[in-house]
Scaffold this motif. Structure first.
Motif, short mmCIF file in Angstrom:
data_model
loop_
_atom_site.label_atom_id
_atom_site.label_comp_id
_atom_site.label_asym_id
_atom_site.label_seq_id
_atom_site.Cartn_x
_atom_site.Cartn_y
_atom_site.Cartn_z
N SER A 122 0.84 -1.19 0.00
CA SER A 122 0.00 0.00 0.00
C SER A 122 0.88 1.25 0.00
O SER A 122 2.05 1.20 0.37
CB SER A 122 -0.93 0.01 1.23
OG SER A 122 -1.77 -1.12 1.25
N GLY A 123 0.27 2.35 -0.44
CA GLY A 123 0.97 3.62 -0.39
C GLY A 123 1.62 4.07 -1.68
O GLY A 123 2.16 5.17 -1.75
N GLY A 124 1.59 3.23 -2.72
CA GLY A 124 2.19 3.60 -3.99
C GLY A 124 1.28 4.45 -4.85
O GLY A 124 0.19 4.86 -4.43
N GLU A 125 1.71 4.70 -6.06
CA GLU A 125 0.94 5.56 -6.96
C GLU A 125 -0.20 4.82 -7.66
O GLU A 125 -1.19 5.44 -8.05
CB GLU A 125 1.87 6.15 -8.04
CG GLU A 125 3.02 6.98 -7.50
CD GLU A 125 4.27 6.18 -7.23
OE1 GLU A 125 5.33 6.80 -7.04
OE2 GLU A 125 4.17 4.93 -7.21
N TRP A 126 -0.05 3.51 -7.84
CA TRP A 126 -0.99 2.75 -8.66
C TRP A 126 -2.05 2.10 -7.75
O TRP A 126 -1.80 1.11 -7.08
CB TRP A 126 -0.25 1.67 -9.44
CG TRP A 126 -1.01 1.14 -10.61
CD1 TRP A 126 -2.19 0.46 -10.57
CD2 TRP A 126 -0.67 1.26 -11.98
NE1 TRP A 126 -2.61 0.14 -11.83
CE2 TRP A 126 -1.69 0.62 -12.72
CE3 TRP A 126 0.39 1.84 -12.66
CZ2 TRP A 126 -1.65 0.54 -14.11
CZ3 TRP A 126 0.42 1.76 -14.03
CH2 TRP A 126 -0.59 1.12 -14.74
N ALA A 127 -3.25 2.66 -7.77
CA ALA A 127 -4.33 2.17 -6.91
C ALA A 127 -4.99 0.94 -7.52
O ALA A 127 -5.23 0.87 -8.73
CB ALA A 127 -5.37 3.26 -6.68
N VAL A 128 -5.29 -0.02 -6.66
CA VAL A 128 -5.98 -1.26 -7.06
C VAL A 128 -7.12 -1.48 -6.08
O VAL A 128 -6.91 -1.48 -4.86
CB VAL A 128 -5.02 -2.47 -7.04
CG1 VAL A 128 -5.76 -3.74 -7.43
CG2 VAL A 128 -3.84 -2.24 -7.96
N GLU A 129 -8.31 -1.68 -6.60
CA GLU A 129 -9.47 -1.90 -5.74
C GLU A 129 -10.46 -2.82 -6.44
O GLU A 129 -10.34 -3.09 -7.64
CB GLU A 129 -10.15 -0.57 -5.39
CG GLU A 129 -10.68 0.19 -6.58
CD GLU A 129 -11.28 1.53 -6.21
OE1 GLU A 129 -11.26 1.89 -5.03
OE2 GLU A 129 -11.78 2.23 -7.12
N HIS A 130 -11.44 -3.28 -5.69
CA HIS A 130 -12.52 -4.05 -6.30
C HIS A 130 -13.50 -3.09 -6.95
O HIS A 130 -13.62 -1.92 -6.53
CB HIS A 130 -13.25 -4.89 -5.24
CG HIS A 130 -12.46 -6.08 -4.78
ND1 HIS A 130 -12.03 -7.07 -5.63
CD2 HIS A 130 -12.03 -6.44 -3.54
CE1 HIS A 130 -11.37 -7.99 -4.96
NE2 HIS A 130 -11.34 -7.63 -3.69
N VAL A 131 -14.21 -3.57 -7.95
CA VAL A 131 -15.23 -2.71 -8.57
C VAL A 131 -16.25 -2.32 -7.51
O VAL A 131 -16.56 -3.11 -6.59
CB VAL A 131 -15.92 -3.44 -9.75
CG1 VAL A 131 -14.96 -3.63 -10.90
CG2 VAL A 131 -16.49 -4.78 -9.31
N ARG A 132 -16.77 -1.11 -7.61
CA ARG A 132 -17.64 -0.58 -6.57
C ARG A 132 -18.95 -1.34 -6.43
O ARG A 132 -19.50 -1.46 -5.34
CB ARG A 132 -17.91 0.90 -6.84
CG ARG A 132 -16.70 1.80 -6.66
CD ARG A 132 -16.11 1.57 -5.26
NE ARG A 132 -14.94 2.37 -5.00
CZ ARG A 132 -14.97 3.57 -4.40
NH1 ARG A 132 -16.13 4.09 -4.07
NH2 ARG A 132 -13.86 4.21 -4.16
N TYR A 133 -19.46 -1.87 -7.53
CA TYR A 133 -20.74 -2.56 -7.48
C TYR A 133 -20.55 -3.99 -7.97
O TYR A 133 -20.02 -4.21 -9.07
CB TYR A 133 -21.78 -1.85 -8.34
CG TYR A 133 -23.05 -2.65 -8.55
CD1 TYR A 133 -23.96 -2.82 -7.51
CD2 TYR A 133 -23.32 -3.26 -9.78
CE1 TYR A 133 -25.12 -3.56 -7.69
CE2 TYR A 133 -24.48 -4.00 -9.97
CZ TYR A 133 -25.37 -4.14 -8.92
OH TYR A 133 -26.51 -4.88 -9.11
N GLN A 134 -20.97 -4.94 -7.17
CA GLN A 134 -20.96 -6.33 -7.59
C GLN A 134 -22.39 -6.81 -7.74
O GLN A 134 -23.17 -6.82 -6.78
CB GLN A 134 -20.21 -7.21 -6.59
CG GLN A 134 -20.07 -8.65 -7.08
CD GLN A 134 -19.34 -9.54 -6.10
OE1 GLN A 134 -19.16 -9.17 -4.94
NE2 GLN A 134 -18.91 -10.70 -6.55
N ASN A 135 -22.73 -7.21 -8.94
CA ASN A 135 -24.08 -7.67 -9.22
C ASN A 135 -24.39 -8.91 -8.38
O ASN A 135 -23.54 -9.78 -8.21
CB ASN A 135 -24.19 -7.99 -10.71
CG ASN A 135 -25.62 -8.18 -11.15
OD1 ASN A 135 -26.25 -9.17 -10.84
ND2 ASN A 135 -26.14 -7.21 -11.90
N PRO A 136 -25.61 -9.00 -7.86
CA PRO A 136 -25.99 -10.20 -7.08
C PRO A 136 -25.78 -11.49 -7.86
O PRO A 136 -25.42 -12.52 -7.28
CB PRO A 136 -27.47 -9.97 -6.78
CG PRO A 136 -27.64 -8.48 -6.83
CD PRO A 136 -26.68 -8.01 -7.88
#
Length: 219
Positions: free
Chosen positions: A36-50
């Motif tokens: 964590s803390g670098g320039e390149w952000a990685v995350e899960h998509v905000r919406y996950q379809n049921p």
């Protein structure tokens, strides 16, 4: 030397981690492959379809292994799971936004970006890269390195070997067939290229109890 070792997974993982800003939580339980803390952000998509959640449950019921981190090189990539995406707060993150833009904003760095330029070949002195030849606005230019400089070849899986071959590095027979002077006979360059196919299935389901139509995409 022109060709060096040091591009294996154990060599590049520290560089990946240095630039990563993991927002999925993987860095906490798998620090060997995430940071964590670098320039390149990685995350899960905000919406996950049921339906996506149900699909993963169905995979598990079928006996497919669950993979909670496809970037963990210690284990098999086989299985089902969610892929993280390069984004920060839902906005796409890429090399230009994460790394290039901050460097351009830093006036202390001597950085110039030239767009619309096509690299024609790498200039070598024996087996040492000395610069590149490129064209811009129909004019051919030559950029030579200052002492201690280096050429970084980042043309991707297709253009990088293409540029090497244009520069005289590759299978001798192939280069000679196209009239290119052979600088280094290196079989394998430009061969066995593989793509990463993705099959996307989109479908619309009947409305749920709230009267909302549910559309899902499965990759």
């Amino acid at each position: 030397m022109l060709f060096r070792s040091g591009w294996g997974s154990s060599n590049v993982i520290p560089l990946f981690k240095r630039t990563e800003d993991d927002l999925t939580g993987c860095a906490a339980w798998n620090p060997k492959y995430h940071a964590s803390g670098g320039e390149w952000a990685v995350e899960h998509v905000r919406y996950q379809n049921p339906l996506s959640k149900l699909f993963l449950q169905a995979c598990k019921q079928m006996g497919l292994p669950m993979n909670d981190d496809f970037n963990d090189w210690r284990k098999s990539q086989e299985g089902a799971g969610r892929f993280p995406v390069s984004s920060r707060r839902g906005v796409r993150v890429h090399a230009a936004s994460a790394l290039l833009a901050p460097a351009l904003a830093d006036n202390t760095r001597k950085l110039m970006v030239l767009t619309g330029a096509f690299v024609r070949k790498i200039i070598f002195d024996k087996q040492a890269a000395q610069g590149v030849q490129f064209s811009a606005d129909g004019i051919v230019h030559t950029a030579r390195l200052a002492p201690g400089g280096e050429v970084l070849l980042t043309g991707g899986a297709v253009h990088s070997p293409h540029l090497l071959m244009l520069s005289g590095i590759g299978p001798k027979e192939e280069l000679e067939r196209h009239g290119i002077d052979v600088l280094h006979d290196l079989p394998g360059v430009g061969e066995n290229l593989q793509d990463q196919p993705a099959a996307v299935v989109s479908f619309e389901c009947p409305k749920n109890k709230r009267g909302i139509s549910v559309t899902s995409k499965i990759r």
